[in-house]
Write a protein that holds these residues in place. Structure first.
Motif, PDB file in Angstrom:
ATOM      1  N   GLN A   1      14.903  -3.398   5.790  1.00  0.00           N
ATOM      2  CA  GLN A   1      14.099  -2.337   5.186  1.00  0.00           C
ATOM      3  C   GLN A   1      13.408  -1.492   6.252  1.00  0.00           C
ATOM      4  OE1 GLN A   1      11.360  -3.655   2.179  1.00  0.00           O
ATOM      5  NE2 GLN A   1      10.188  -1.767   2.251  1.00  0.00           N
ATOM      6  N   VAL A   2      12.901  -2.129   7.289  1.00  0.00           N
ATOM      7  CA  VAL A   2      12.200  -1.437   8.360  1.00  0.00           C
ATOM      8  C   VAL A   2      13.058  -1.455   9.613  1.00  0.00           C
ATOM      9  CG1 VAL A   2      10.169  -1.411   9.841  1.00  0.00           C
ATOM     10  CG2 VAL A   2       9.942  -1.979   7.416  1.00  0.00           C
ATOM     11  N   GLN A   3      13.145  -0.310  10.244  1.00  0.00           N
ATOM     12  CA  GLN A   3      13.875  -0.193  11.493  1.00  0.00           C
ATOM     13  C   GLN A   3      12.973   0.426  12.556  1.00  0.00           C
ATOM     14  OE1 GLN A   3      17.395   2.316  11.407  1.00  0.00           O
ATOM     15  NE2 GLN A   3      18.327   1.161  13.086  1.00  0.00           N
ATOM     16  N   ASN A  31      -1.606  -2.355   5.714  1.00  0.00           N
ATOM     17  CA  ASN A  31      -2.221  -3.477   6.408  1.00  0.00           C
ATOM     18  C   ASN A  31      -1.167  -4.120   7.302  1.00  0.00           C
ATOM     19  OD1 ASN A  31      -3.850  -5.544   7.263  1.00  0.00           O
ATOM     20  ND2 ASN A  31      -3.929  -6.598   5.289  1.00  0.00           N
ATOM     21  N   ASN A  32      -1.192  -3.780   8.576  1.00  0.00           N
ATOM     22  CA  ASN A  32      -0.115  -4.216   9.451  1.00  0.00           C
ATOM     23  C   ASN A  32      -0.558  -4.231  10.905  1.00  0.00           C
ATOM     24  OD1 ASN A  32       0.708  -1.521  10.832  1.00  0.00           O
ATOM     25  ND2 ASN A  32       0.653  -1.017   8.639  1.00  0.00           N
ATOM     26  N   LEU A  98       4.316  -6.222  12.272  1.00  0.00           N
ATOM     27  CA  LEU A  98       4.078  -7.333  11.370  1.00  0.00           C
ATOM     28  C   LEU A  98       3.450  -6.762  10.110  1.00  0.00           C
ATOM     29  CD1 LEU A  98       4.091 -10.477  11.066  1.00  0.00           C
ATOM     30  CD2 LEU A  98       1.732 -10.417  11.902  1.00  0.00           C
ATOM     31  N   THR A  99       4.179  -6.871   9.024  1.00  0.00           N
ATOM     32  CA  THR A  99       3.705  -6.331   7.755  1.00  0.00           C
ATOM     33  C   THR A  99       3.257  -7.459   6.847  1.00  0.00           C
ATOM     34  OG1 THR A  99       5.917  -6.350   6.752  1.00  0.00           O
ATOM     35  CG2 THR A  99       5.269  -4.391   7.981  1.00  0.00           C
ATOM     36  N   ARG A 105       6.222 -10.219   6.964  1.00  0.00           N
ATOM     37  CA  ARG A 105       7.513  -9.978   7.591  1.00  0.00           C
ATOM     38  C   ARG A 105       7.312  -9.447   8.998  1.00  0.00           C
ATOM     39  NH1 ARG A 105       8.906 -12.451   3.797  1.00  0.00           N
ATOM     40  NH2 ARG A 105      10.438 -11.934   2.182  1.00  0.00           N
ATOM     41  N   GLU A 106       8.216  -9.772   9.873  1.00  0.00           N
ATOM     42  CA  GLU A 106       8.188  -9.242  11.222  1.00  0.00           C
ATOM     43  C   GLU A 106       9.488  -8.523  11.522  1.00  0.00           C
ATOM     44  OE1 GLU A 106       6.714 -10.584  15.633  1.00  0.00           O
ATOM     45  OE2 GLU A 106       7.970 -11.998  14.514  1.00  0.00           O
TER      46      GLU A 106
END
Length: 118
Positions: A1-3, A31-32, A98-99, A105-106
């Motif tokens: 999802q995140v790149q 918040n991350n 880091l979410t 998730r990292e």
């Protein structure tokens, strides 16, 4: 999802400087943590610097006073200004985030080589 996409690595002489940049695509929430870690051959992975979405920062002792982390929340980007570089800073540098929502998730980037040598 995140790149995460990084840029800015290269070869510099001792005492030189580099500025690393990293932009995240996808939603990382409000918040991350975003930051940088590095890994040199034969050495353990080390977190160099991190910054929360609220502005809190932390640095490795080896980086404190020489490196400065910053971020642009609107762009989901994080930067690392590295001054007074030393040969021991030579490593592959990775940016990470880091979410926390919906779950922890990292994510990390592909890495960029930083070489400090005469």
């Amino acid at each position: 999802q995140v790149q995460l996409v990084e840029s800015g690595g290269g070869l510099v002489q001792p005492g030189g400087f580099l500025r690393l940049s990293c932009a995240a695509s996808g939603s990382i929430g409000s918040n991350n943590v975003m930051g940088w870690y590095r890994q040199a051959p034969g050495k353990q992975r080390e977190v160099v610097a991190g910054m929360t979405s609220g502005g809190g920062t932390n640095y490795a002792e080896s980086a404190k006073g020489r490196f400065t982390i910053s971020r642009d929340n609107a762009k989901n980007s994080v930067y690392l200004m590295m001054n007074s570089l030393k040969p021991e800073d030579t490593a592959v540098y990775y940016c990470y985030t880091l979410t926390t929502l919906p779950n922890i998730r990292e994510y990390w980037g592909q890495g960029t080589q930083v070489t400090v040598s005469s």
